[in-house]
Write a protein that holds these residues in place. Structure first.
Motif, PDB file in Angstrom:
ATOM      1  N   MET A  29       0.845  -1.112   0.003  1.00 56.05           N
ATOM      2  CA  MET A  29       0.203   0.166  -0.151  1.00 56.05           C
ATOM      3  C   MET A  29       0.667   1.204  -0.194  1.00 56.05           C
ATOM      4  N   ILE A  30       0.331   2.398  -0.771  1.00 58.01           N
ATOM      5  CA  ILE A  30       1.248   3.290  -0.835  1.00 58.01           C
ATOM      6  C   ILE A  30       1.064   4.404   0.300  1.00 58.01           C
ATOM      7  N   LYS A  31       1.976   4.441   1.034  1.00 57.88           N
ATOM      8  CA  LYS A  31       1.988   5.485   2.331  1.00 57.88           C
ATOM      9  C   LYS A  31       2.712   6.915   2.239  1.00 57.88           C
ATOM     10  N   GLY A  32       3.575   7.139   1.223  1.00 59.85           N
ATOM     11  CA  GLY A  32       4.470   8.175   0.890  1.00 59.85           C
ATOM     12  C   GLY A  32       4.418   8.692  -0.554  1.00 59.85           C
ATOM     13  N   VAL A  33       4.639  10.082  -0.453  1.00 60.72           N
ATOM     14  CA  VAL A  33       4.755  10.752  -1.839  1.00 60.72           C
ATOM     15  C   VAL A  33       5.961  11.492  -1.817  1.00 60.72           C
ATOM     16  N   VAL A  34       6.891  11.338  -2.643  1.00 63.90           N
ATOM     17  CA  VAL A  34       8.232  12.099  -2.668  1.00 63.90           C
ATOM     18  C   VAL A  34       8.137  12.887  -3.918  1.00 63.90           C
ATOM     19  N   PHE A  35       8.147  14.464  -3.704  1.00 64.73           N
ATOM     20  CA  PHE A  35       7.936  15.151  -4.777  1.00 64.73           C
ATOM     21  C   PHE A  35       9.188  15.793  -5.395  1.00 64.73           C
TER      22      PHE A  35
END
Length: 219
Positions: free
Chosen positions: A1-7
């Motif tokens: 499951m996706i728990k993080g977003v890196v910009f």
């Protein structure tokens, strides 16, 4: 499951590529070198250190690093004072991600002073749980270093994160880190091939919690 977003920063959070292009083109012309606009477009996605070495080694431009910084980075900063803008949809997306309890990181080829300046200028310095700058890693994008450090800082694995990029080398860095990649091309990269991207969008207005969940099939 996706728990993080890196910009990524440039071209994803701020509309800086157009500013970097102008200052880089002016610097190159001042040095009397012939470099096509397309090559300059490609060049500005790299870190300052890599840009400098490419100008010297590939295009034969004679300059010390201090002059290069003065003519490109510092001139860009002056223009940013009056012209820099956030990209469409970024504020709403950051707020939604916070509300949904995502870990949010920034992983940039840019230097720490510029990143700090930008985040404070727009009052979004507290939107990120972790920030990784070019000075913190040995290798800039397309190497995965900044993304690997960002994941360590937020305590997540590659299959738990997505990276958001606007350039080919940025996309390569995300994929080299083992993450899924969302690409939002900027005005200079729209004609590029992003075959490795997991999702291509026109602006951050199109990205949402629901769409992020769909990237890994989670319900």
């Amino acid at each position: 499951m996706i728990k993080g977003v890196v910009f990524d920063l440039d071209g994803v959070i701020i509309d800086s590529p157009r500013i970097y292009f102008l200052t880089m083109r002016d610097f190159i012309r001042k040095k009397g070198a012939e470099v096509s606009d397309e090559e300059i477009h490609n060049l500005i996605a790299f870190s300052l250190k890599d840009e400098y070495h490419l100008l010297r080694d590939k295009y034969g431009i004679e300059s010390d690093f201090e002059e290069f910084i003065e003519e490109t980075l510092l001139r860009s900063r002056d223009i940013m004072e009056s012209e820099l803008q956030l990209t469409e949809g970024v504020i709403d997306l950051l707020a939604e991600l916070k509300n949904k309890n995502y870990k949010i990181a920034l992983a940039s080829n840019n230097n720490g002073s510029t990143i700090s300046y930008v985040l404070k200028k727009f009052g979004i310095e507290h939107s990120f749980d972790a920030i990784v700058t070019a000075e913190e890693v040995k290798n800039g994008k397309p190497a995965p270093d900044v993304y690997e450090v960002a994941m360590r800082k937020i305590g997540l694995l590659p299959n738990e994160c997505i990276g958001i990029e606007d350039s080919v080398i940025g996309m390569q860095a995300v994929k080299n880190a083992g993450m899924k990649c969302v690409v939002v091309p900027n005005e200079f990269t729209r004609s590029k091939s992003f075959d490795s991207a997991d999702l291509i969008i026109k602006s951050l207005k199109e990205l949402s919690h629901k769409k992020i969940i769909s990237l890994d099939g989670s319900k």
